[in-house]
Motif scaffolding. Structure first.
Motif, PDB file in Angstrom:
ATOM      1  N   CYS A  22       0.821  -1.211   0.000  1.00 32.46           N
ATOM      2  CA  CYS A  22       0.000   0.000   0.000  1.00 32.46           C
ATOM      3  C   CYS A  22       0.859   1.268   0.000  1.00 32.46           C
ATOM      4  CB  CYS A  22      -0.934   0.019   1.205  1.00 32.46           C
ATOM      5  SG  CYS A  22      -0.132   0.433   2.761  1.00 32.46           S
ATOM      6  N   GLY A  23       2.116   1.151   0.426  1.00 32.03           N
ATOM      7  CA  GLY A  23       3.017   2.299   0.470  1.00 32.03           C
ATOM      8  C   GLY A  23       2.977   3.079   1.764  1.00 32.03           C
ATOM      9  N   ALA A  24       2.114   2.705   2.710  1.00 28.62           N
ATOM     10  CA  ALA A  24       1.942   3.486   3.938  1.00 28.62           C
ATOM     11  C   ALA A  24       2.779   2.982   5.106  1.00 28.62           C
ATOM     12  CB  ALA A  24       0.468   3.507   4.332  1.00 28.62           C
ATOM     13  N   SER A  25       3.408   1.827   4.975  1.00 25.95           N
ATOM     14  CA  SER A  25       4.151   1.259   6.096  1.00 25.95           C
ATOM     15  C   SER A  25       5.370   2.101   6.446  1.00 25.95           C
ATOM     16  CB  SER A  25       4.611  -0.165   5.746  1.00 25.95           C
ATOM     17  OG  SER A  25       5.418  -0.678   6.779  1.00 25.95           O
ATOM     18  N   SER A  26       5.667   2.197   7.735  1.00 24.04           N
ATOM     19  CA  SER A  26       6.895   2.859   8.178  1.00 24.04           C
ATOM     20  C   SER A  26       8.017   1.840   8.330  1.00 24.04           C
ATOM     21  CB  SER A  26       6.653   3.592   9.506  1.00 24.04           C
ATOM     22  OG  SER A  26       6.265   2.676  10.503  1.00 24.04           O
ATOM     23  N   ARG A  27       7.725   0.576   7.993  1.00 23.37           N
ATOM     24  CA  ARG A  27       8.726  -0.500   8.078  1.00 23.37           C
ATOM     25  C   ARG A  27       8.950  -1.155   6.725  1.00 23.37           C
ATOM     26  NH1 ARG A  27       6.663  -4.809  10.654  1.00 23.37           N
ATOM     27  NH2 ARG A  27       8.722  -5.711  10.718  1.00 23.37           N
ATOM     28  N   LYS A  28       8.801  -0.411   5.643  1.00 18.16           N
ATOM     29  CA  LYS A  28       8.954  -0.988   4.307  1.00 18.16           C
ATOM     30  C   LYS A  28      10.294  -1.719   4.195  1.00 18.16           C
ATOM     31  CE  LYS A  28       6.445   2.743   2.045  1.00 18.16           C
ATOM     32  NZ  LYS A  28       6.617   3.843   3.006  1.00 18.16           N
ATOM     33  N   PRO A  29      10.317  -2.845   3.556  1.00 18.53           N
ATOM     34  CA  PRO A  29       9.273  -3.397   2.710  1.00 18.53           C
ATOM     35  C   PRO A  29       8.227  -4.213   3.454  1.00 18.53           C
ATOM     36  CG  PRO A  29      11.177  -4.819   2.588  1.00 18.53           C
ATOM     37  CD  PRO A  29      11.556  -3.663   3.483  1.00 18.53           C
ATOM     38  N   PHE A  30       8.296  -4.211   4.785  1.00 17.90           N
ATOM     39  CA  PHE A  30       7.349  -5.022   5.541  1.00 17.90           C
ATOM     40  C   PHE A  30       6.092  -4.227   5.880  1.00 17.90           C
ATOM     41  CE2 PHE A  30      11.647  -6.563   6.514  1.00 17.90           C
ATOM     42  CZ  PHE A  30      11.533  -7.839   5.993  1.00 17.90           C
ATOM     43  N   CYS A  31       5.008  -4.930   6.022  1.00 13.48           N
ATOM     44  CA  CYS A  31       3.731  -4.333   6.421  1.00 13.48           C
ATOM     45  C   CYS A  31       3.751  -4.053   7.916  1.00 13.48           C
ATOM     46  CB  CYS A  31       2.611  -5.328   6.092  1.00 13.48           C
ATOM     47  SG  CYS A  31       0.988  -4.897   6.748  1.00 13.48           S
ATOM     48  N   ALA A  75      -0.447  -0.370   8.618  1.00 11.88           N
ATOM     49  CA  ALA A  75      -0.922   0.977   8.264  1.00 11.88           C
ATOM     50  C   ALA A  75      -1.949   0.962   7.130  1.00 11.88           C
ATOM     51  CB  ALA A  75       0.254   1.875   7.882  1.00 11.88           C
ATOM     52  N   HIS A  76      -2.000  -0.114   6.362  1.00 10.90           N
ATOM     53  CA  HIS A  76      -2.975  -0.192   5.267  1.00 10.90           C
ATOM     54  C   HIS A  76      -4.409  -0.076   5.792  1.00 10.90           C
ATOM     55  CE1 HIS A  76      -2.395  -4.408   6.587  1.00 10.90           C
ATOM     56  NE2 HIS A  76      -3.708  -4.504   6.350  1.00 10.90           N
ATOM     57  N   LYS A  77      -4.615  -0.481   7.057  1.00  7.05           N
ATOM     58  CA  LYS A  77      -5.966  -0.427   7.624  1.00  7.05           C
ATOM     59  C   LYS A  77      -6.426   1.016   7.807  1.00  7.05           C
ATOM     60  CE  LYS A  77      -5.094  -4.745  10.003  1.00  7.05           C
ATOM     61  NZ  LYS A  77      -4.659  -5.319  11.269  1.00  7.05           N
ATOM     62  N   SER A  78      -5.579   1.852   8.394  1.00  8.44           N
ATOM     63  CA  SER A  78      -5.966   3.255   8.604  1.00  8.44           C
ATOM     64  C   SER A  78      -5.882   4.054   7.315  1.00  8.44           C
ATOM     65  CB  SER A  78      -5.102   3.900   9.684  1.00  8.44           C
ATOM     66  OG  SER A  78      -3.742   3.845   9.350  1.00  8.44           O
ATOM     67  N   ALA A  79      -5.130   3.562   6.338  1.00  4.15           N
ATOM     68  CA  ALA A  79      -5.018   4.248   5.050  1.00  4.15           C
ATOM     69  C   ALA A  79      -6.188   3.895   4.137  1.00  4.15           C
ATOM     70  CB  ALA A  79      -3.699   3.888   4.367  1.00  4.15           C
ATOM     71  N   ALA A  80      -7.053   2.966   4.591  1.00  5.63           N
ATOM     72  CA  ALA A  80      -8.189   2.510   3.788  1.00  5.63           C
ATOM     73  C   ALA A  80      -7.726   2.088   2.402  1.00  5.63           C
ATOM     74  CB  ALA A  80      -9.264   3.598   3.704  1.00  5.63           C
ATOM     75  N   PHE A  81      -6.647   1.309   2.385  1.00  7.31           N
ATOM     76  CA  PHE A  81      -6.047   0.842   1.134  1.00  7.31           C
ATOM     77  C   PHE A  81      -7.019  -0.027   0.341  1.00  7.31           C
ATOM     78  CE2 PHE A  81      -3.318  -2.585  -0.836  1.00  7.31           C
ATOM     79  CZ  PHE A  81      -2.882  -1.816  -1.906  1.00  7.31           C
ATOM     80  N   ASP A  82      -7.193   0.312  -0.922  1.00  5.48           N
ATOM     81  CA  ASP A  82      -7.992  -0.509  -1.836  1.00  5.48           C
ATOM     82  C   ASP A  82      -7.012  -1.285  -2.706  1.00  5.48           C
ATOM     83  OD1 ASP A  82      -9.589  -1.719  -3.698  1.00  5.48           O
ATOM     84  OD2 ASP A  82     -10.536   0.130  -4.411  1.00  5.48           O
ATOM     85  N   GLY A  83      -6.831  -2.534  -2.376  1.00 11.75           N
ATOM     86  CA  GLY A  83      -5.859  -3.364  -3.095  1.00 11.75           C
ATOM     87  C   GLY A  83      -6.498  -4.254  -4.131  1.00 11.75           C
TER      88      GLY A  83
END
Ligand code: FES
Length: 76
Positions: A46-55, A58-66
């Motif tokens: 989703c691109g929102a993680s602060s631990r990239k490349p790991f999840c 944060a995708h939950k609060s970003a309301a990521f549509d995957g």
């Protein structure tokens, strides 16, 4: 041996703990990124993680549509 990478609905890519030892994850320069041992691996898509490349969830609060149905349909 095949490795399964699961696309979680509106979330990360998952590599099972059983498959993870067969995966080499690297950065853009080819440096190995260690994977946690004995655990499923979740890679951010989703691109929102602060631990990239790991999840980091944060995708939950970003309301990521995957949704990737269209991409899958275009492969065939
Ligand atoms: S997919 Fe979980 S933080 Fe990006």
């Amino acid at each position: 041996m095949s490795i399964t990478i699961k696309v979680n609905t509106n979330g990360p890519l998952m590599i099972s703990a059983a498959d993870a030892p067969s995966v080499n994850l690297t950065d853009a320069d080819g440096n190995v990124i260690p994977l946690p041992e004995g655990k499923n691996v979740f890679l951010c898509r989703c691109g929102a993680s602060s631990r990239k490349p790991f999840c980091d969830g944060a995708h939950k609060s970003a309301a990521f549509d995957g949704t990737c149905v269209t991409a899958v349909q275009n492969l065939g």
